[in-house]
Design a protein around this motif. Structure first.
Motif, mmCIF file in Angstrom:
data_model
loop_
_atom_site.group_PDB
_atom_site.id
_atom_site.type_symbol
_atom_site.label_atom_id
_atom_site.label_comp_id
_atom_site.label_asym_id
_atom_site.label_seq_id
_atom_site.Cartn_x
_atom_site.Cartn_y
_atom_site.Cartn_z
ATOM 1 N N VAL A 97 -8.905 8.206 5.254
ATOM 2 C CA VAL A 97 -9.746 7.215 4.601
ATOM 3 C C VAL A 97 -11.179 7.402 5.103
ATOM 4 O O VAL A 97 -11.414 7.328 6.312
ATOM 5 C CB VAL A 97 -9.267 5.786 4.918
ATOM 6 N N THR A 147 -7.796 13.933 0.413
ATOM 7 C CA THR A 147 -6.576 14.689 0.688
ATOM 8 C C THR A 147 -6.911 16.173 0.783
ATOM 9 O O THR A 147 -7.739 16.681 0.027
ATOM 10 C CB THR A 147 -5.543 14.483 -0.438
ATOM 11 N N ARG A 155 1.989 6.637 2.825
ATOM 12 C CA ARG A 155 1.345 7.800 3.434
ATOM 13 C C ARG A 155 -0.097 7.491 3.809
ATOM 14 O O ARG A 155 -0.595 7.941 4.848
ATOM 15 C CB ARG A 155 1.382 8.992 2.478
ATOM 16 N N VAL A 156 -0.758 6.725 2.961
ATOM 17 C CA VAL A 156 -2.146 6.360 3.251
ATOM 18 C C VAL A 156 -2.200 5.369 4.407
ATOM 19 O O VAL A 156 -3.036 5.487 5.314
ATOM 20 C CB VAL A 156 -2.829 5.785 1.998
ATOM 21 N N GLU A 206 -10.987 9.839 -9.550
ATOM 22 C CA GLU A 206 -10.129 10.912 -9.058
ATOM 23 C C GLU A 206 -10.886 12.230 -9.083
ATOM 24 O O GLU A 206 -11.683 12.483 -9.989
ATOM 25 C CB GLU A 206 -8.874 11.023 -9.937
ATOM 26 N N THR A 213 -8.572 10.375 -4.276
ATOM 27 C CA THR A 213 -7.871 9.385 -5.085
ATOM 28 C C THR A 213 -8.227 8.007 -4.555
ATOM 29 O O THR A 213 -8.756 7.868 -3.442
ATOM 30 C CB THR A 213 -6.346 9.569 -5.030
ATOM 31 N N ARG A 214 -7.914 6.999 -5.348
ATOM 32 C CA ARG A 214 -8.193 5.626 -4.930
ATOM 33 C C ARG A 214 -6.890 4.944 -4.551
ATOM 34 O O ARG A 214 -5.936 4.933 -5.319
ATOM 35 C CB ARG A 214 -8.891 4.839 -6.039
ATOM 36 N N ASP A 215 -6.871 4.374 -3.356
ATOM 37 C CA ASP A 215 -5.730 3.583 -2.917
ATOM 38 C C ASP A 215 -6.017 2.114 -3.191
ATOM 39 O O ASP A 215 -7.158 1.654 -3.042
ATOM 40 C CB ASP A 215 -5.498 3.798 -1.423
ATOM 41 N N GLU A 216 -4.986 1.375 -3.581
ATOM 42 C CA GLU A 216 -5.184 -0.027 -3.953
ATOM 43 C C GLU A 216 -5.623 -0.885 -2.772
ATOM 44 O O GLU A 216 -6.222 -1.945 -2.966
ATOM 45 C CB GLU A 216 -3.909 -0.601 -4.561
ATOM 46 N N THR A 243 -9.718 7.744 -0.904
ATOM 47 C CA THR A 243 -9.083 8.522 0.156
ATOM 48 C C THR A 243 -9.285 10.003 -0.144
ATOM 49 O O THR A 243 -9.440 10.396 -1.302
ATOM 50 C CB THR A 243 -7.574 8.233 0.257
ATOM 51 N N GLY A 284 0.808 -1.210 0.000
ATOM 52 C CA GLY A 284 0.000 0.000 0.000
ATOM 53 C C GLY A 284 0.842 1.260 0.000
ATOM 54 O O GLY A 284 2.020 1.243 0.336
ATOM 55 N N ALA A 285 0.244 2.363 -0.423
ATOM 56 C CA ALA A 285 0.921 3.660 -0.380
ATOM 57 C C ALA A 285 1.179 4.015 1.074
ATOM 58 O O ALA A 285 0.246 4.103 1.877
ATOM 59 C CB ALA A 285 0.057 4.718 -1.051
#
Length: 740
Positions: free
Chosen positions: A660, A642, A304-305, A715, A632-635, A640, A301-302
């Motif tokens: 989230v 921002t 930061r998220v 997005e 944006t979409r996190d996998e 999410t 995962g990203a």
């Protein structure tokens, strides 16, 4: 310019949820999520909690592939399982096609030949798939697969793991693994009492430091080595442990998450129960993420998220295994703090000052003791020494009866919740007497007493026997670990003391805004600025007065209606960065300027082969603080939200905070508090304070949009969102939206 009101914006929660089409009662008071409840996008609102009692304490265990032949790997595993089964009171049944007995216990040739149902099947076979399919005909509840060569090896292995997972789903069995180990069947000490640490790891070796805490007197209740998580995952064990009465804290080593939503639901369950979760999560760097993927085949995962999501739900993230040990132990054993004040007490002024600097920099509060308390301490400490905080006793008082008097006096102060005594090295008999006084005082108080034993030797009797022999003193070996653990302890109780699950207030039904917005979506396409702003309008987010025109004459008429001065911009689905192409004209004050701007904008678009849906003639908005709000979409976690400094600063400073959904107003304000440029919203260099309430309102409306349009919106980027002076609102000057 804009007027002094901000229309549909309000910070009143009741008005806000009505505007979004939700029942005021449901939003204000919350509706506690229950098993089966789903949010507006069809995702669960309550953690699934598997009944794992029979996994950790089975009555019967089948060992498929059991062996007693010397030199065989399965023999050592079978021997350990026999010892474990005896400890937990389980009957073990060896399964082997050619043996009649293993270690003197009668064998059965296959799982189909089991005379009665068993709770747990341990699969010591290279390919567990055929055995799982055979077990489907039995009533086995749990299975463990040690075999490797699955998702951690690449695409072919991932396909094999999916076939295994599909077979498990059909069978109704719950599977641990594949690519797991024997950690769940370790020998746990049963002579230790008090709240325990439960351990979850995706690497057995990385859990060893926590497991060996037992040798220091720390109780460990469970160890779940999740492996590749084809079925049972970290979230399952987290949910289960959160409800166990003996568990005081949960320690996790996480390489990747199978499903971000499940993890957050499990963390939410732990927060509801007040059970602290401490986690090492690898993947902060590209190298770490790549290595973790090759180990367990998980998505890291990203980062930061991941980091933001963990903080959002109270998961305490640490970097090192030593921090995992120390923080989990403290949180498991310490009682709820009575105050958040920390006092540093030492026999050296230099030690106290050094520790106080580090503690203050980390965010701990070191209040000055009241003058009356300082006067009391000076009965036993020379007047020339400082006792305000840190308290320096000069050394000698700890060697006699005065030492305990000083400690008791500090702990008696109502502003003090934590006493920390750094002992940088052994200095018998002073250090021995000091250690014993601290232990005795800790036994007599509900407040937290911490000691940092700085000796690199660690064999001293004061450390090994006196300090480690106490379950009431929290003993550390480094300043940094002590400070980090104490901060986590205070933060955790502050968090859970006011925790209200965001899932309880997540929207369950679509709002009228959703129905309007859905009609604007264009699957697989980017929306023009004009269409993106219509999407914002649908959710009550303010945009400038503007008109979309397709001729110079219409542009002049629109400018008159909008009111000079105006901004003119090209609008088209292909346009993401208009300014760089010269497709934005600002501060136009006359009809001739508008006509010329129209021709210039359309000429540039024609030259660049850009399809336009028209030219926007927009209201010129007054100056404020430029922010960005986006989706944006996190996998792992899905949509999410921002927020950060906008305009050109978004790319230069990268000053943003992410969350989230779902989340509430408090979390939205916390996002703003994280920004390095937060002071801009308060007004700097004579600028007036910005309308923070209006900004928070936009963030909340955007997160509602993210939830409701989860299946449609890939997005969203509102940049800049102009936050005007307090009381004047916030206006989305530009927007980009991409449909899924």
């Amino acid at each position: 310019m804009l007027g002094s009101t901000h229309g549909t914006f309000t910070t009143d929660l009741r008005a806000r949820v009505v505007a979004c089409g939700e029942s005021p009662r449901a939003a204000v008071h919350g509706v506690t999520a229950a098993p089966g409840d789903q949010d507006v996008s069809g995702r669960p609102l309550y953690a699934a909690v598997p009944d794992l009692d029979r996994f950790f304490r089975p009555e019967s265990v089948a060992v498929v592939g059991a062996s007693d032949a010397e030199g065989r790997p399965n023999t050592g595993i079978t021997r350990q399982l026999l010892a474990w089964a005896e400890r937990v009171g389980a009957r073990l049944v060896p399964v082997h096609p050619t043996r009649t007995s293993v270690f003197g216990i009668p064998c059965v040739p296959s799982v189909g030949a089991l005379a009665e149902p068993v709770d747990l099947a341990v699969l010591l076979v290279a390919d567990p798939l055929p055995v799982i399919e055979e077990l489907a005909e039995t009533k086995v509840r749990f299975a463990v697969a040690f075999a490797s060569g699955f998702a951690e090896t690449g695409a072919a292995g991932a396909a094999a793991q999916e076939r295994l997972a599909a077979a498990v789903r059909r069978s109704g069995i719950r599977l641990l693994g594949p690519n797991t180990n024997l950690n769940a069947f370790e020998c746990f000490r049963e002579d230790l009492d008090g709240p325990a640490v439960a351990l979850i790891t995706q690497s057995g070796h990385q859990g060893r430091p926590v497991f060996t805490l037992q040798e220091l007197g720390v109780r460990l209740s469970h160890w779940a080595p999740t492996g590749n998580e084809a079925d049972l995952e970290t979230a399952d064990f987290l949910s289960y442990f959160a409800g166990r009465p003996e568990v005081g804290a949960i320690a996790c080593y996480v390489e990747g998450l199978k499903d971000g939503r499940s993890f957050l639901l499990a963390a939410d369950r732990a927060a509801r129960h007040g059970v602290p979760v401490v986690a090492v999560k690898v993947g902060r760097t590209e190298t770490g993420a790549r290595t973790a993927a090759s180990h367990t085949g998980k998505l890291t995962g990203a980062d930061r998220v991941v980091d933001a999501a963990m903080r959002q739900f109270g998961v305490i993230r640490v970097d090192g295994l030593d921090q995992l040990q120390d923080t989990a132990t403290l949180l498991a054993r310490a009682r709820r703090p009575q105050a958040d004040g920390v006092v540093v007490y030492s026999i050296s002024g230099g030690t106290g000052a050094h520790f106080a600097d580090l503690a203050t920099a980390a965010g701990l509060r070191l209040p000055a003791l009241p003058q009356a308390r300082q006067d009391e301490l000076h009965q036993w400490i020379p007047e020339y020494l400082s006792v305000a905080n840190p308290v320096d006793n000069g050394g000698h008082p700890v060697g006699d009866w005065r030492g305990r008097k000083i400690i008791d006096a500090i702990l008696a102060d109502p502003s003090v919740g934590v006493l920390i005594c750094p002992i940088t090295g052994p200095f018998p008999p002073m250090s021995d007497r000091l250690a014993q006084d601290l232990v005795d005082a800790a036994e007599a108080t509900d407040k937290l007493v911490c000691v940092v034993w700085g000796s690199p030797v660690g064999t001293e009797d004061a450390y090994r026997t006196t300090l480690l022999g106490s379950s009431r003193v929290a003993t550390f070996r480094t300043f940094a670990n002590c400070i980090g653990a104490v901060k986590a302890y205070l933060d955790h109780h502050r968090f859970t003391g006011t925790y209200r699950s965001p899932f309880d207030e997540a929207p369950r039904t679509p709002s009228p805004s959703f129905r309007k917005a859905q009609a604007l979506m264009r699957p697989g396409r980017r929306l023009s600025e004009h269409a993106a702003k219509q999407l914002l309008r649908a959710y009550g987010i303010r945009v400038p007065r503007e008109q979309l025109v397709t001729s110079a004459a219409a542009a002049v008429r629109a400018a008159g209606l909008v009111g000079y001065p105006v901004v003119m911009k090209a609008s088209g689905a292909q346009l993401a960065h208009k300014t760089e192409l010269g497709l934005v004209k600002v501060g136009l004050t006359s009809a001739s300027q508008v006509r010329d701007a129209y021709r210039e904008l359309t000429d540039i678009a024609r030259f660049e082969s850009i399809d336009l849906d028209g030219i926007l003639v927009c209201q010129m908005v007054g100056r404020g603080v430029e922010m960005v709000v986006g989706v944006t979409r996190d996998e792992l976690f899905g949509p999410t939200v921002t927020v950060g400094l906008g305009g050109v600063l978004v790319e230069v400073l990268d000053d943003t905070a992410v969350r989230v959904p779902p989340f509430g107003e408090h979390e939205a304000r916390s996002m703003l508090a994280e920004l390095r440029g937060r002071a801009l919203l308060d007004g700097v260099r004579g600028a007036p304070p910005a309308d923070v309430d209006a900004l928070v309102e936009v963030v909340l409306r955007v997160q509602r949009m993210a939830l409701e349009l989860d299946g449609d919106l890939a997005e969203l980027d509102i940049n800049p969102l102009m936050v005007l002076p307090r009381g004047q609102g916030a206006v989305a000057l530009d927007a980009l939206a991409v449909c899924r």
